[in-house]
Scaffold this active site. Sequence first.
Site, PDB file in Angstrom:
ATOM      1  N   LYS A  52       0.807  -1.249   0.170  1.00  0.00           N
ATOM      2  CA  LYS A  52      -0.162   0.038  -0.073  1.00  0.00           C
ATOM      3  C   LYS A  52       0.785   1.160  -0.153  1.00  0.00           C
ATOM      4  O   LYS A  52       0.550   2.185  -0.871  1.00  0.00           O
ATOM      5  CB  LYS A  52      -1.003  -0.100   1.363  1.00  0.00           C
ATOM      6  CG  LYS A  52      -2.086  -1.027   1.278  1.00  0.00           C
ATOM      7  CD  LYS A  52      -2.912  -0.719   2.211  1.00  0.00           C
ATOM      8  CE  LYS A  52      -4.105  -2.076   2.041  1.00  0.00           C
ATOM      9  NZ  LYS A  52      -4.839  -2.546   3.248  1.00  0.00           N
TER      10      LYS A  52
ATOM     11  N   ASN B  55      -4.976   2.103  -1.220  1.00  0.00           N
ATOM     12  CA  ASN B  55      -5.668   0.614  -1.308  1.00  0.00           C
ATOM     13  C   ASN B  55      -6.646   0.307  -2.376  1.00  0.00           C
ATOM     14  O   ASN B  55      -7.160  -0.517  -2.778  1.00  0.00           O
ATOM     15  CB  ASN B  55      -6.461   0.234   0.094  1.00  0.00           C
ATOM     16  CG  ASN B  55      -8.061   0.754   0.027  1.00  0.00           C
ATOM     17  OD1 ASN B  55      -8.243   1.814  -0.673  1.00  0.00           O
ATOM     18  ND2 ASN B  55      -8.815   0.206   0.815  1.00  0.00           N
TER      19      ASN B  55
ATOM     20  N   ASP C  76      -9.610   2.448   3.142  1.00  0.00           N
ATOM     21  CA  ASP C  76      -9.543   1.678   4.363  1.00  0.00           C
ATOM     22  C   ASP C  76      -9.867   2.517   5.599  1.00  0.00           C
ATOM     23  O   ASP C  76     -10.593   2.182   6.534  1.00  0.00           O
ATOM     24  CB  ASP C  76      -7.921   1.484   4.494  1.00  0.00           C
ATOM     25  CG  ASP C  76      -7.461   0.277   4.205  1.00  0.00           C
ATOM     26  OD1 ASP C  76      -8.621  -0.765   3.563  1.00  0.00           O
ATOM     27  OD2 ASP C  76      -6.245  -0.067   3.897  1.00  0.00           O
TER      28      ASP C  76
ATOM     29  N   ALA D 272       2.258  -0.187  11.857  1.00  0.00           N
ATOM     30  CA  ALA D 272       2.553   1.361  11.197  1.00  0.00           C
ATOM     31  C   ALA D 272       2.677   1.190   9.633  1.00  0.00           C
ATOM     32  O   ALA D 272       3.287   2.153   8.958  1.00  0.00           O
ATOM     33  CB  ALA D 272       3.769   1.858  11.780  1.00  0.00           C
TER      34      ALA D 272
ATOM     35  N   GLY E  82       0.406   0.182   5.752  1.00  0.00           N
ATOM     36  CA  GLY E  82      -0.627   1.027   4.980  1.00  0.00           C
ATOM     37  C   GLY E  82      -2.055   0.993   5.927  1.00  0.00           C
ATOM     38  O   GLY E  82      -2.653   2.129   5.888  1.00  0.00           O
TER      39      GLY E  82
ATOM     40  N   TYR F  22      -8.822 -10.773   9.327  1.00  0.00           N
ATOM     41  CA  TYR F  22     -10.231 -11.640   9.444  1.00  0.00           C
ATOM     42  C   TYR F  22      -9.702 -12.883   9.073  1.00  0.00           C
ATOM     43  O   TYR F  22      -8.903 -13.262   8.347  1.00  0.00           O
ATOM     44  CB  TYR F  22     -11.131 -10.939   8.373  1.00  0.00           C
ATOM     45  CG  TYR F  22     -10.671 -10.934   6.931  1.00  0.00           C
ATOM     46  CD1 TYR F  22     -10.397  -9.719   6.600  1.00  0.00           C
ATOM     47  CD2 TYR F  22     -10.547 -12.182   6.052  1.00  0.00           C
ATOM     48  CE1 TYR F  22      -9.936  -9.360   5.145  1.00  0.00           C
ATOM     49  CE2 TYR F  22     -10.259 -12.052   4.908  1.00  0.00           C
ATOM     50  CZ  TYR F  22      -9.861 -10.546   4.235  1.00  0.00           C
ATOM     51  OH  TYR F  22      -9.354 -10.531   2.963  1.00  0.00           O
TER      52      TYR F  22
HETATM   53  P1  NAP Z   1       1.858  -3.464   5.573  1.00  0.00           P
HETATM   54  O1  NAP Z   1       1.744  -2.208   4.673  1.00  0.00           O
HETATM   55  O2  NAP Z   1       2.595  -4.338   4.847  1.00  0.00           O
HETATM   56  O3  NAP Z   1       2.060  -3.150   6.962  1.00  0.00           O
HETATM   57  C1  NAP Z   1       2.293  -4.410   7.619  1.00  0.00           C
HETATM   58  C2  NAP Z   1       2.282  -4.069   9.057  1.00  0.00           C
HETATM   59  O4  NAP Z   1       2.301  -5.089  10.077  1.00  0.00           O
HETATM   60  C3  NAP Z   1       3.734  -3.331   9.531  1.00  0.00           C
HETATM   61  O5  NAP Z   1       3.493  -2.437  10.538  1.00  0.00           O
HETATM   62  C4  NAP Z   1       4.685  -4.563   9.923  1.00  0.00           C
HETATM   63  O6  NAP Z   1       5.576  -4.074  10.806  1.00  0.00           O
HETATM   64  C5  NAP Z   1       3.605  -5.348  10.545  1.00  0.00           C
HETATM   65  N1  NAP Z   1       4.149  -6.633  10.699  1.00  0.00           N
HETATM   66  C6  NAP Z   1       4.333  -7.519   9.468  1.00  0.00           C
HETATM   67  N2  NAP Z   1       4.584  -8.828   9.735  1.00  0.00           N
HETATM   68  C7  NAP Z   1       5.075  -8.716  11.038  1.00  0.00           C
HETATM   69  C8  NAP Z   1       5.358  -9.806  12.143  1.00  0.00           C
HETATM   70  N3  NAP Z   1       5.773 -10.798  11.515  1.00  0.00           N
HETATM   71  N4  NAP Z   1       5.565  -9.489  13.386  1.00  0.00           N
HETATM   72  C9  NAP Z   1       5.261  -8.217  13.611  1.00  0.00           C
HETATM   73  N5  NAP Z   1       4.732  -7.303  12.696  1.00  0.00           N
HETATM   74  C10 NAP Z   1       4.474  -7.536  11.529  1.00  0.00           C
HETATM   75  O7  NAP Z   1       0.318  -3.998   5.227  1.00  0.00           O
HETATM   76  P2  NAP Z   1      -1.189  -3.597   5.364  1.00  0.00           P
HETATM   77  O8  NAP Z   1      -1.484  -3.274   4.159  1.00  0.00           O
HETATM   78  O9  NAP Z   1      -1.117  -2.322   6.347  1.00  0.00           O
HETATM   79  O10 NAP Z   1      -1.933  -4.779   6.009  1.00  0.00           O
HETATM   80  C11 NAP Z   1      -1.840  -5.233   7.106  1.00  0.00           C
HETATM   81  C12 NAP Z   1      -2.862  -6.306   7.968  1.00  0.00           C
HETATM   82  O11 NAP Z   1      -4.065  -5.513   8.010  1.00  0.00           O
HETATM   83  C13 NAP Z   1      -3.235  -7.380   6.797  1.00  0.00           C
HETATM   84  O12 NAP Z   1      -2.698  -8.476   6.918  1.00  0.00           O
HETATM   85  C14 NAP Z   1      -4.671  -7.325   6.887  1.00  0.00           C
HETATM   86  O13 NAP Z   1      -5.316  -8.683   7.349  1.00  0.00           O
HETATM   87  C15 NAP Z   1      -4.940  -6.227   7.504  1.00  0.00           C
HETATM   88  N6  NAP Z   1      -5.996  -5.360   6.697  1.00  0.00           N
HETATM   89  C16 NAP Z   1      -7.297  -5.496   6.948  1.00  0.00           C
HETATM   90  C17 NAP Z   1      -8.263  -5.032   6.147  1.00  0.00           C
HETATM   91  C18 NAP Z   1      -9.614  -5.079   6.121  1.00  0.00           C
HETATM   92  O14 NAP Z   1     -10.423  -4.736   5.383  1.00  0.00           O
HETATM   93  N7  NAP Z   1     -10.184  -5.860   7.356  1.00  0.00           N
HETATM   94  C19 NAP Z   1      -7.940  -3.765   5.496  1.00  0.00           C
HETATM   95  C20 NAP Z   1      -6.595  -3.450   5.322  1.00  0.00           C
HETATM   96  C21 NAP Z   1      -5.604  -4.143   6.109  1.00  0.00           C
HETATM   97  P3  NAP Z   1       7.103  -3.508  10.122  1.00  0.00           P
HETATM   98  O15 NAP Z   1       6.733  -2.120   9.993  1.00  0.00           O
HETATM   99  O16 NAP Z   1       7.804  -3.780  11.425  1.00  0.00           O
HETATM  100  O17 NAP Z   1       7.433  -4.267   8.834  1.00  0.00           O
END
Ligand code: NAP
Length: 284
Positions: free
Chosen positions: A71, A92, A107, A133, A135, A230
Amino acid sequence: MDISGNTKLAGILGYPVSHSLSPRMHNAAYQAMELDICYVPIPVEQKNLKDAIRGLKVMEFIGANVTIPHKVEAALMMDNLAESAARTGAVNTIVNSDGTFVGHNTDGEGFIRSLEETVSLDYELAPAVVIGAGGAARSIAVALAEAGIKQLSIVNRSIDRAAELQDLLRKSYPSVSTTVYGLNEELGEAIEASKLIINTTPLGMDGNLKSSIVPVDNLTKDHVVCDTVYTVSGVTPMITAAREKRATTLGGQGMLLHQGALAIRLWTGIDPPLEVMRQAIESK
Ligand code: NAP
């Protein structure tokens, strides 16, 4: 699904995307709306994101959703950014506007709509803890700041990324007081002082975590605990722990539904049938 030479394409870019319920939810909506659109999962490794986005343009996709981990990087690859994406630095939803790719972000609003279906909050009196922290965290933090929140703790594995989000908020929302924590730091006091707790990391997706990522002893019935993840079972270890403490809980399905509905509105100009989409998610 009756796919022909006239069928328009949309999809979701992410890595992984195999877990995503978006194709199921979107295709159910297009079928009910009698729109000739097909929505496909598109697994794209980080190193290939630029090529993939160029490919979508060449193949005249009407647009695409973008998910973990793309993102923030996708926002740098758009021709233009709508205000929702410019404010958060994360995209997104890509809209193909006559060959120009415009990045949006649904989002934050999707999260707020889902939250407000569950609970009525006075945001000024609702200190929040956001775990993550990336997207999703950026969108949710900005949406909460827009809603009037006054205190936000950002908890993240990488402190640099948490500090970037803190900077973004300090510049655009100076009235919001922010604190940064590492994921392994003692979080008890921050949790106790908070009303809202939101996980935006993938931790808790089926099978990858055995216990709650927030300290269970500090949870009370007054907390509102939200997991953007989810799962097929509908719960995560954090949600299970919060329910045991009789806190109000919110899974990621509602946010999925509302961010998706807002994306469909951007692509088609039409409000999709929420109940059809909800059923498609819940029947999985
Ligand atoms: P992103 O931009 O890649 O950010 C991922 C975040 O998770 C970062 O803060 C990362 O930390 C942390 N992270 C990833 N793997 C980790 C691990 N093994 N241990 C600890 N921290 C970890 O991804 P995103 O787009 O924000 O999405 C993140 C999650 O949000 C997705 O898995 C999704 O399930 C959920 N989401 C859900 C919806 C919905 O509609 N329900 C919408 C958006 C997102 P670092 O900065 O240290 O790498």
